[in-house]
Design an enzyme around this catalytic site. Structure first.
Site, short mmCIF file in Angstrom:
data_model
loop_
_atom_site.label_atom_id
_atom_site.label_comp_id
_atom_site.label_asym_id
_atom_site.label_seq_id
_atom_site.Cartn_x
_atom_site.Cartn_y
_atom_site.Cartn_z
N LYS A 53 0.86 -1.18 0.00
CA LYS A 53 0.00 0.00 0.00
C LYS A 53 0.90 1.23 0.00
CE LYS A 53 -3.79 2.11 2.67
NZ LYS A 53 -4.65 1.98 3.85
N SER A 128 -9.60 1.99 2.83
CA SER A 128 -8.71 2.72 1.95
C SER A 128 -7.69 1.84 1.23
CB SER A 128 -7.97 3.80 2.75
OG SER A 128 -7.13 3.21 3.73
N SER A 152 -9.76 -0.23 7.06
CA SER A 152 -9.19 -0.14 5.71
C SER A 152 -8.55 -1.41 5.17
CB SER A 152 -8.17 0.98 5.65
OG SER A 152 -8.85 2.20 5.53
N1 GLN Z 1 -12.95 4.26 6.26
C1 GLN Z 1 -12.25 4.68 7.41
C2 GLN Z 1 -11.85 6.13 7.28
O1 GLN Z 1 -12.16 6.68 6.28
C3 GLN Z 1 -11.09 3.79 7.66
C4 GLN Z 1 -9.80 4.24 7.11
C5 GLN Z 1 -8.65 3.38 7.48
O2 GLN Z 1 -8.81 2.35 8.13
N2 GLN Z 1 -7.47 3.83 7.11
O3 GLN Z 1 -11.25 6.71 8.13
#
Ligand code: GLN
Length: 450
Positions: A53, A128, A152
């Site tokens: 990532k 994400s 994410s």
């Molecule tokens: N969807 C969550 C957010 O937007 C999780 C993001 C993550 O785990 N990096 O913060």
């Protein structure tokens, strides 16, 4: 193997999973590892081709967190997890697209375009770590690393039909991971099966002098301790999750069926009350935006990456570089975080959310003192269409089932479990006591065939 993946990456370039492919380097590394294999000296990840990532640093390689603000920036050192993968002869094949600074649930927030769901290209892959989940699901690499601050890793894994683990907070070093919300962020594996997740975790986990938040628990042999015969477990199912009005009826039915099978096989499944679901998402967004506003203050147009050409002095360098370099969602969160930390509002928002976090942790651990696992959906629905969730609040509510593990620090895994009548896969989620990843892997491999 590297050539096979390179070909697949090329064929599937429309999915936009990779921001950069390390073609020559990966082929070069493969030669060296082939040699080691023939000499019987290869590490335990020889043959594992890994995508990163793009918020995980790899020395002398670009890293962008999918943001324009890091334009041209190269990592000065490698993340501890990357060093550990390389030391066991994994091959890093490239950088994977994600939501900007890991903020998002659909990968629509990347400065480098959407990642497409491999089964239905009109749908999001989740976020994400969307590029990571797609790369694994579409067979563009063996496994990937993602980061999970609020879901994410697990949410895109669920949407794409692969395995995603968020380790216990304090198990995996965050050194070299671009920070979003430091008291929540964890790096973890996205893989095709439980065995690969266990193997990767055993390589990346464990103390690191560069991350003081790590527990002094030495890395276990997770891959060797996956028990095949799991029985008489005590499993809690949170009533508010399973009866949640946002939960898709087919996913609900699927979980009900699994509960039935677990009971038939001698496990004890109990519906428990945890009447705090409405507090999870608000507490998560107050605390993570507060931490983000502080973490992202370093991107000032002076020290890293992008600097506005329209700046004329120090102040306009800060203002214009940040205004032009950050995307809309990141700006929203920086403003929200700055607000909740500001004098006069600090106690009402930030301090209060911290108290809520403590209560959520205590209440969650109360359940885990009585039960081995908590079983719940990974996501309320299957992958949604691009543009469908364009209101930020409805997007934030996508995280309803995943943020509990990050707020409380416990480990959680999403494993592929069902197929919806709309043709899309979905996962189920299991959470366990802190540092009980071994049990999580064993139970997951038992459950994955249900
Ligand atoms: N969807 C969550 C957010 O937007 C999780 C993001 C993550 O785990 N990096 O913060």
């Amino acid at each position: 193997l590297v050539r096979y993946y390179l070909k697949n990456i090329d064929r599937n370039s429309r999915l936009n999973a990779f921001l950069e492919v390390f073609t020559d380097e990966a082929l070069e590394a493969a030669k060296i590892i082939d040699q080691k294999l023939s000499e019987g000296k290869a590490g335990k990840l020889a043959g594992m081709i890994v995508g990163l990532k793009d918020n995980i640093c790899y020395k002398n390689h670009k890293v962008s967190a999918s943001s324009k603000i890091l334009e041209g920036f190269e990592s000065l050192y490698s993340a501890t997890v990357v060093e550990r993968l390389l030391a066991e002869d994994a091959i890093i094949i490239g950088r994977l697209n994600c939501d900007e600074f890991a903020m998002g649930s659909s990968n629509e927030n990347s400065a480098f375009g959407n990642v497409l769901h491999p089964i239905d290209n009109t749908r999001v892959p989740g976020g994400s770590s969307g590029g990571s989940a797609v790369a694994v699901a579409a067979d563009l690499c063996t496994a990937a690393l993602g980061t999970d601050t609020g879901g994410s890793i697990r949410q895109p894994a669920s949407f794409c039909g692969v395995v995603g683990l968020k380790p216990t907070y304090g198990l995996v070093s965050r050194w070299g991971c671009i920070a979003y919300a430091s008291s929540f962020d964890q790096i973890g594996p996205i893989t095709k099966n439980i065995e690969d997740a266990a193997l990767m975790l055993e390589v990346i986990a464990g103390p690191d002098e560069y991350d003081a938040t790590l527990a002094s628990i030495s890395s276990k042999y997770y891959s060797r301790s996956i028990a095949t015969d799991v029985s008489s477990k005590k499993i809690a199912v949170i009533r508010d999750c399973i009866e949640n009005p946002a939960l898709d009826s087919e996913i609900k039915q699927h979980i009900t069926d699994i509960i039935g099978k677990l009971q038939t096989e001698g496990n004890e499944v109990t519906i428990v009350d945890f009447p705090y679901l409405d507090y999870l998402v608000p507490a998560y967004y107050v605390l993570t935006t507060a931490e983000a506003s502080s973490n992202l203050s370093r991107y000032d147009g002076m020290r890293y990456g992008y600097r506005s050409k329209n700046a004329v002095d120090l102040e306009t360098t800060y203002i214009k570089s940040r205004s032009e370099g950050f995307g809309k969602e990141v700006k929203r969160r920086i403003m929200l975080g700055t607000f909740v930390l500001s004098a006069g509002y600090y106690d009402a928002y930030y301090a209060k959310a911290q108290k809520v976090r403590r209560i959520l942790r205590d209440k969650t651990l109360d359940i885990l003192n009585k039960f081995d696992f908590i079983l719940l959906p990974s996501t309320p629905k299957t992958a949604f269409k691009f543009g469908e969730n364009n209101d930020p609040i409805s997007m934030y509510l996508e995280d309803i089932f995943t943020v509990q593990a990050n707020l409380t620090g416990i480990p959680a895994i999403s494993i592929p479990s069902g197929q919806h009548s709309n043709g899309l896969p979905f996962g189920i989620q299991i959470m366990s006591k802190p540092f009980a990843e071994s049990d999580l892997f064993s139970f997951s491999s038992y459950l994955i065939n249900k």
